[in-house]
Design an enzyme around this catalytic site. Sequence first.
Site, mmCIF file in Angstrom:
data_model
loop_
_atom_site.group_PDB
_atom_site.id
_atom_site.type_symbol
_atom_site.label_atom_id
_atom_site.label_comp_id
_atom_site.label_asym_id
_atom_site.label_seq_id
_atom_site.Cartn_x
_atom_site.Cartn_y
_atom_site.Cartn_z
ATOM 1 N N ASP A 410 0.865 -1.181 0.000
ATOM 2 C CA ASP A 410 0.000 0.000 0.000
ATOM 3 C C ASP A 410 0.906 1.237 0.000
ATOM 4 O O ASP A 410 1.595 1.507 0.987
ATOM 5 C CB ASP A 410 -0.871 -0.051 1.275
ATOM 6 N N HIS A 411 0.874 1.961 -1.086
ATOM 7 C CA HIS A 411 1.825 3.075 -1.239
ATOM 8 C C HIS A 411 1.494 4.259 -0.323
ATOM 9 O O HIS A 411 2.278 5.191 -0.190
ATOM 10 C CB HIS A 411 1.854 3.530 -2.698
ATOM 11 N N ARG A 412 0.327 4.211 0.331
ATOM 12 C CA ARG A 412 0.050 5.259 1.322
ATOM 13 C C ARG A 412 0.918 5.056 2.549
ATOM 14 O O ARG A 412 1.162 5.991 3.310
ATOM 15 C CB ARG A 412 -1.434 5.200 1.760
#
Length: 438
Positions: A410-412
């Site tokens: 999850d790039h967040r």
Amino acid sequence: MATEEILIPDIGNFDSVDIIEILINVGDVVASDDPMLTVESDKASMDIPAPYGGTIKEIKVSIGDKVKEGSLIALIEKAEVPEDKPKEKPVLAEEASTEVSDVPVPTRPVPEPPQTIAPMDKPLPVAESVLVANDKISHASPSVRKFARNLGVNLGFVKGSAPKNRIVIGDVEAYVKSELTKPRSDDMGTHFAPIAMPNIDFSQFGSVESKPLSKIKKISGANLHRNWVTAPHVTQFDDADITDLEAFRKSMKKEAEKKDVKLTLLAFLMKACVNALRAYPVFNSSISPDGESLIMKDYFNIGFACDTPDGLVVPVVKDVYKKDVLEIAYDLGDLSNKARERKLKMDDMQGGCFTISSLGGIGGTKFTPIINCPEVAILGVSRSAMQPIFNNETQAFEPRLILPLSLSYDHRVVDGADGARFTTHLRSMLSDVRRLLL
Ligand code: CAO
């Protein structure tokens, strides 16, 4: 009951105005002051209210007619109710902006209307409406504005179909209908709504059969879709040299079988993943429900995607950090059997920190797994294959067993650099079985 004529009342300094909308039908029962028509001069529009309540018997005008004070509009069968309030002269929209406009005129510059659609169930607060729905952008009569306001519709989003792009009640109704038929999503306030899937009759192209989806497929499908649209996925690929690990596993297989354990590669992968999670704790976290913080976990439960005849389930091996490879392999076998026999309990599928999806027993070279949110990463494992790898020390190619890894994160939460560090750590663990088992 008496039938009365309804005439255009005093409309101020206008000789003649156009009828742009008729808001009544024959047979309608109207109350005193209900809007009957909308008329427009070259400067503004106004509603003509009913002078008293009753039943409309006949309409004497059409859209486009020019009328002035005294023109006959309709015949009404007057209801026998006492008049309780004095009649007010109708006022042109531009003369009485607070009465006829649904929002105050903004005092700051008005930006372009946003391209996204305001959700119908959550009307924009007035402050936001001001930015998009004002007289400069939406052209509508007071009754249309009132109608839209009652439904929570922002006129800035409605396309007018009448001359000069004027919005009529039918336009507001059409907008509401189109909004209600759109797929909705309550996905963290992003207002993301994909366009509707076309409804195709496939039987026109050939013979078809309808098969109901299994319960597992319906549940996992909804979860996968939510995870796919919620977490911005990045997939980092890498290869691990598992030649020595496989040799070790095979050498231990018989011994494990004596203990009724099938020693699979997956057990070693779990051990390696926990080692990497301990080295990079951000992968062992979840975003808090309010999106304000990361919840860091001090336990290491690893889920694994398990293919069953009914669909995909994800049992969870608990406390992997505290177990040796044989214990992990035992749990894996036990949970896989339960999954295929539909005997998994809720607890067997809860508490996961990270998931492994192994398709190595089936085939394929690489794939991009979907994160099992609210976890923040998942490891995809494809089929290992012998490859010629150049050895810098011997300056020669050697046959090595290479395992393809696909880490979606999850790039967040996880940066690209950490994604690459995590897979690099994993491959070094898997390439050196001594370090893995320490
Ligand atoms: N490369 C090459 N061979 C592999 C391999 C790999 N990466 N992984 C497993 N194999 C081989 C094993 O060596 C095993 O052979 P042996 O019995 O000789 O050791 C054989 O494939 C079968 O393995 P397995 O599938 O029984 O065991 P596993 O531990 O590898 O996998 C499980 C268990 C539950 C993960 C697996 O059965 C399964 O369901 N996989 C599908 C997961 C899935 O659907 N993922 C997609 C999710 S996203 O849609």
